[in-house]
Design a protein around this motif. Structure first.
Motif, PDB file in Angstrom:
ATOM      1  N   VAL A 150      -0.168  12.963   5.324  1.00 39.43           N
ATOM      2  CA  VAL A 150      -1.594  12.958   4.984  1.00 39.43           C
ATOM      3  C   VAL A 150      -2.174  11.655   5.519  1.00 39.43           C
ATOM      4  N   TYR A 151      -3.283  11.769   6.267  1.00 34.02           N
ATOM      5  CA  TYR A 151      -3.865  10.547   6.838  1.00 34.02           C
ATOM      6  C   TYR A 151      -5.365  10.719   7.061  1.00 34.02           C
ATOM      7  N   ASP A 152      -6.023   9.584   7.201  1.00 30.43           N
ATOM      8  CA  ASP A 152      -7.443   9.550   7.518  1.00 30.43           C
ATOM      9  C   ASP A 152      -7.559   9.456   9.039  1.00 30.43           C
ATOM     10  N   HIS A 153      -8.093  10.504   9.653  1.00 29.03           N
ATOM     11  CA  HIS A 153      -8.088  10.556  11.126  1.00 29.03           C
ATOM     12  C   HIS A 153      -9.047   9.534  11.762  1.00 29.03           C
ATOM     13  N   HIS A 154      -9.885   8.871  10.919  1.00 30.80           N
ATOM     14  CA  HIS A 154     -10.768   7.847  11.480  1.00 30.80           C
ATOM     15  C   HIS A 154     -10.033   6.547  11.788  1.00 30.80           C
TER      16      HIS A 154
ATOM     17  N   LYS B 255       0.184   2.764  10.844  1.00 29.88           N
ATOM     18  CA  LYS B 255      -0.914   2.161  10.071  1.00 29.88           C
ATOM     19  C   LYS B 255      -1.962   3.204   9.713  1.00 29.88           C
ATOM     20  N   GLY B 256      -2.294   3.288   8.451  1.00 34.62           N
ATOM     21  CA  GLY B 256      -3.352   4.192   8.025  1.00 34.62           C
ATOM     22  C   GLY B 256      -2.830   5.481   7.416  1.00 34.62           C
ATOM     23  N   LEU B 257      -1.513   5.654   7.474  1.00 33.89           N
ATOM     24  CA  LEU B 257      -0.891   6.834   6.876  1.00 33.89           C
ATOM     25  C   LEU B 257      -1.029   6.741   5.357  1.00 33.89           C
ATOM     26  N   LYS B 258      -1.440   7.828   4.707  1.00 37.32           N
ATOM     27  CA  LYS B 258      -1.562   7.801   3.247  1.00 37.32           C
ATOM     28  C   LYS B 258      -0.276   8.237   2.557  1.00 37.32           C
TER      29      LYS B 258
ATOM     30  N   GLY C 194       0.835  -1.207   0.000  1.00 40.59           N
ATOM     31  CA  GLY C 194       0.000   0.000   0.000  1.00 40.59           C
ATOM     32  C   GLY C 194       0.868   1.255   0.000  1.00 40.59           C
ATOM     33  N   HIS C 195       1.934   1.239   0.796  1.00 46.16           N
ATOM     34  CA  HIS C 195       2.859   2.377   0.879  1.00 46.16           C
ATOM     35  C   HIS C 195       3.501   2.666  -0.482  1.00 46.16           C
ATOM     36  N   LEU C 196       4.007   1.614  -1.137  1.00 46.24           N
ATOM     37  CA  LEU C 196       4.676   1.795  -2.432  1.00 46.24           C
ATOM     38  C   LEU C 196       3.689   2.263  -3.507  1.00 46.24           C
ATOM     39  N   VAL C 197       2.486   1.688  -3.478  1.00 42.13           N
ATOM     40  CA  VAL C 197       1.476   2.065  -4.463  1.00 42.13           C
ATOM     41  C   VAL C 197       1.089   3.538  -4.290  1.00 42.13           C
TER      42      VAL C 197
END
Lengths: 135, 135, 135, 135
Positions: free
Chosen positions: D59-63, D119-122, C34-37
């Motif tokens: 950038v991340y989804d805070h949920h 986990k969840g970091l964009k 997911g990170h690489l994508v």
């Protein structure tokens, strides 16, 4: 030998990834993921000072006094790292030369630093790649 | 032909720059400034889609079915851009190939995109340099 | 919403990838992929002039005449792209300012170009990221 | 304090450099050269593990469960390096956060590595800049 495993990622991300795959003409998700993974691993081989391969690309005016002599002199200090070179006559005065290198990442960078200060050099660039042995 | 001009920059900056020059073994400030200016101009040639030179470095396993055929097929669509290539046998299965290219920056990037999706390719990198004609 | 799919890649490559995952403390292959994508997709958003987010980081000496005036003047031409800014007093004379931006990639680059030539600026850098809306 | 010195570079190169200056709206050669020199020195400060400044953009989804908790936890291990942070609500679920950092380059990179695996970091990006103290 191929090995199969399963991956869970966000549905929306997969959709975007599929557009990326189409745009880049990859055959399928496996090929695209293989490509991204290899890119990351090549970076790591260089960071971790592993055995790597690379190319040094130089552009210079061969009329510059002593340039060719210096260029050869430095290369002879790195014979263990230099595999071969390719020379292209770009025009009447400009030459492009590509030196294929192999060895520890740090040594390759040291060779780059030595070459960088040759008087009359127009441009030098290092391309970092892999020997392919581990990836 | 050399031309002389004068530059005013911050005293503290010059001191740091002189350390940089020493570390990089440049002969003097003029050589170091020439180096930085050329780096910037090469970047600009690529951004502005000028006539440029470059190198495409590929690492692949030559046993992969059809890889060599695909590689040659694509290159034949870009004969105007490809000058020559150099091939190194890294080990029993891995090959490193460097293709010297020349032409408009966009065409070179298109060739990169075409090659990127060849099945079995381990790594590909584009090195952006200059024909030296303008710099 | 997570979606599962399967991937086939070379066994040797997976082993190397698992070391990469461990080194980077990713929880598992899915997170690392997911990170690489996402990294690749963020790059694409900027290349394709999509709606993006970013940060402009500036370091300057606030004593320089007119610098602050110019900095504010240019920002006011881009009010649609500037979300907010953060200011840090690094020392008696040096300031670090980060401007959060959003908009088409090309407009953000134009703002960068306008700011770059402000007299007295010590450093400016653009950080390319995503709005997260698509990835 | 400004200091003046003279530089000799190729006539043709100066012409191209003057186009570069015009395109980038630099006031004159001194400003453009100062810009290139500073860019090179900032790079060196990071390579040589000097005291640097930077920005970490996330950038991340805070949920995402525990994301904010992890983010704060890691930051509290680096209180000596973190100066301040800025938070932007990009949309209903996405956040952009910029953390201003200062310290030895290696420590800043370590902080980046710690944050990267949340986990969840964009997306996460490190912007390398300078404290301005030496340049």
């Amino acid at each position: 030998m191929l090995k199969r495993f399963s991956v869970s990622i966000d549905k929306l991300l997969i959709e975007q990834f599929d557009s990326f795959i189409k745009k880049n003409k990859f055959a399928n998700r496996s090929q695209a993921i293989g490509h991204l993974v290899r890119e990351a691993l090549v970076g790591l081989e260089w960071e971790d000072n592993k055995e790597v391969a690379g190319a040094l690309t130089l552009v210079y005016d061969h009329h510059k006094r002593d340039l060719v002599k210096q260029l050869l002199g430095i290369q002879h200090d790195f014979t263990n790292n230099i595999i071969s070179s390719q020379h292209v006559h770009l025009d009447h005065k400009n030459c492009l030369e590509i030196i294929v290198v192999k060895g520890k990442a740090k040594q390759i960078r040291e060779l780059l630093n030595r070459l960088k200060s040759i008087k009359g050099l127009k441009h030098i660039a290092l391309t970092a790649t892999t020997t392919g042995a581990q990836i």
